[in-house]
Write an enzyme that holds these catalytic residues in place. Structure first.
Site, PDB file in Angstrom:
ATOM      1  N   ASP A 165      27.448  43.656  32.573  1.00  0.00           N
ATOM      2  CA  ASP A 165      27.661  45.035  32.123  1.00  0.00           C
ATOM      3  C   ASP A 165      27.255  45.165  30.658  1.00  0.00           C
ATOM      4  O   ASP A 165      27.230  44.179  29.917  1.00  0.00           O
ATOM      5  CB  ASP A 165      29.138  45.422  32.257  1.00  0.00           C
TER       6      ASP A 165
HETATM    7  N1  URA Z   1      31.977  41.298  36.450  1.00  0.00           N
HETATM    8  C1  URA Z   1      32.102  42.436  35.747  1.00  0.00           C
HETATM    9  O1  URA Z   1      33.004  43.238  35.979  1.00  0.00           O
HETATM   10  N2  URA Z   1      31.214  42.677  34.776  1.00  0.00           N
HETATM   11  C2  URA Z   1      30.228  41.824  34.446  1.00  0.00           C
HETATM   12  O2  URA Z   1      29.461  42.096  33.525  1.00  0.00           O
HETATM   13  C3  URA Z   1      30.107  40.635  35.187  1.00  0.00           C
HETATM   14  C4  URA Z   1      31.000  40.389  36.188  1.00  0.00           C
END
Ligand code: URA
Length: 238
Positions: free
Chosen positions: A103
């Site tokens: 993310d």
């Molecule tokens: N899980 C998440 O919620 N975000 C990420 O960036 C990676 C795994």
């Protein structure tokens, strides 16, 4: 056999002009001897060193990045900066892409490569390549959360998650989460469903590949040859 300058330039690390200069400065060794001319021919088995470091002339490039918060895990975006924007031009030209997405606000280990087959293997849940995240949460995770993740959660929208590891750290306000898959916002959604929203998330490892602690957020380095070999080995497992 192919030309030395072509072989070194094919790694994406130097242009042919830069290779010429490196050779002129005596910084390129072929099997321990200084290369004489950029157009000399080299074979698969010849060992190439630049500034004392062995060069991986495999057809693919592998980069480890410490992803900073605020960048998209994508190759390009019209409006926002992406992790690829942190790479030099020659690597952008090679078409490196991130292996899986983190993310925008997630930090930590991100592998970038142009090796599509290896990327596919590392992301496939069938290959059992564990991804470990350090999560800081609101509240405290406890043994009921550990059991829930270990059983495999079903989220509110019906999404089935494979069994995942959860290890509370310190007072439970931080934890290690181990996933074998990478569904959208998975760690955040699983922990939110347990009533422990994630405040900060950092990926520490993918299989045997650990984030190099020397890399500050935004920094990257090439993978060592033994790191690539380990990843290949893991990607092969079923
Ligand atoms: N899980 C998440 O919620 N975000 C990420 O960036 C990676 C795994």
């Amino acid at each position: 056999m192919e030309r030395l300058d072509k072989r070194l330039a094919s790694t994406g690390r130097w242009s042919r002009r830069e290779v010429k200069e490196l050779v002129r400065q005596g910084r390129v060794l072929v099997n321990g001897m200084p290369a004489r001319r950029p157009e000399d021919k080299v074979g698969e088995e010849d060992q190439l060193l630049v500034d004392g470091q062995e060069v991986n002339c495999a057809p693919f490039v592998y980069v480890m990045m410490h992803k900073p918060a605020g960048l998209l895990s994508a190759t390009e975006d019209r409006n926002q900066k992406t992790v690829v924007d942190l790479l030099p031009e020659e690597l952008k030209r090679r078409g490196l892409f991130p292996v899986g997405r983190l993310d925008k606000d997630t930090t930590g280990l991100l592998l970038l490569t142009d090796d599509g087959a290896l990327a596919h293997d590392l992301l496939s849940p069938k290959k059992h390549v564990d991804k470990v995240y350090l999560a800081k949460v609101e509240g405290r995770v406890d043994s009921t959360d550990v059991s829930a993740l270990a059983q495999g959660m079903v989220l509110g929208d019906g999404l089935h998650c494979l069994p995942a590891g959860l290890e509370p750290l310190e007072d439970g306000s931080s934890c290690l989460v181990t996933l074998r898959e990478g569904k959208y916002h998975q760690v955040k959604r699983m922990l939110a469903a347990r009533g422990k929203p994630v405040l900060a998330l950092k990926r520490l490892s993918m299989g045997l590949l650990r984030l190099d602690e020397k890399l500050q957020p935004g920094q990257w380095r090439y993978l060592e040859m033994d790191e690539v070999a380990k990843l290949r080995e893991e990607g092969r497992n079923t």
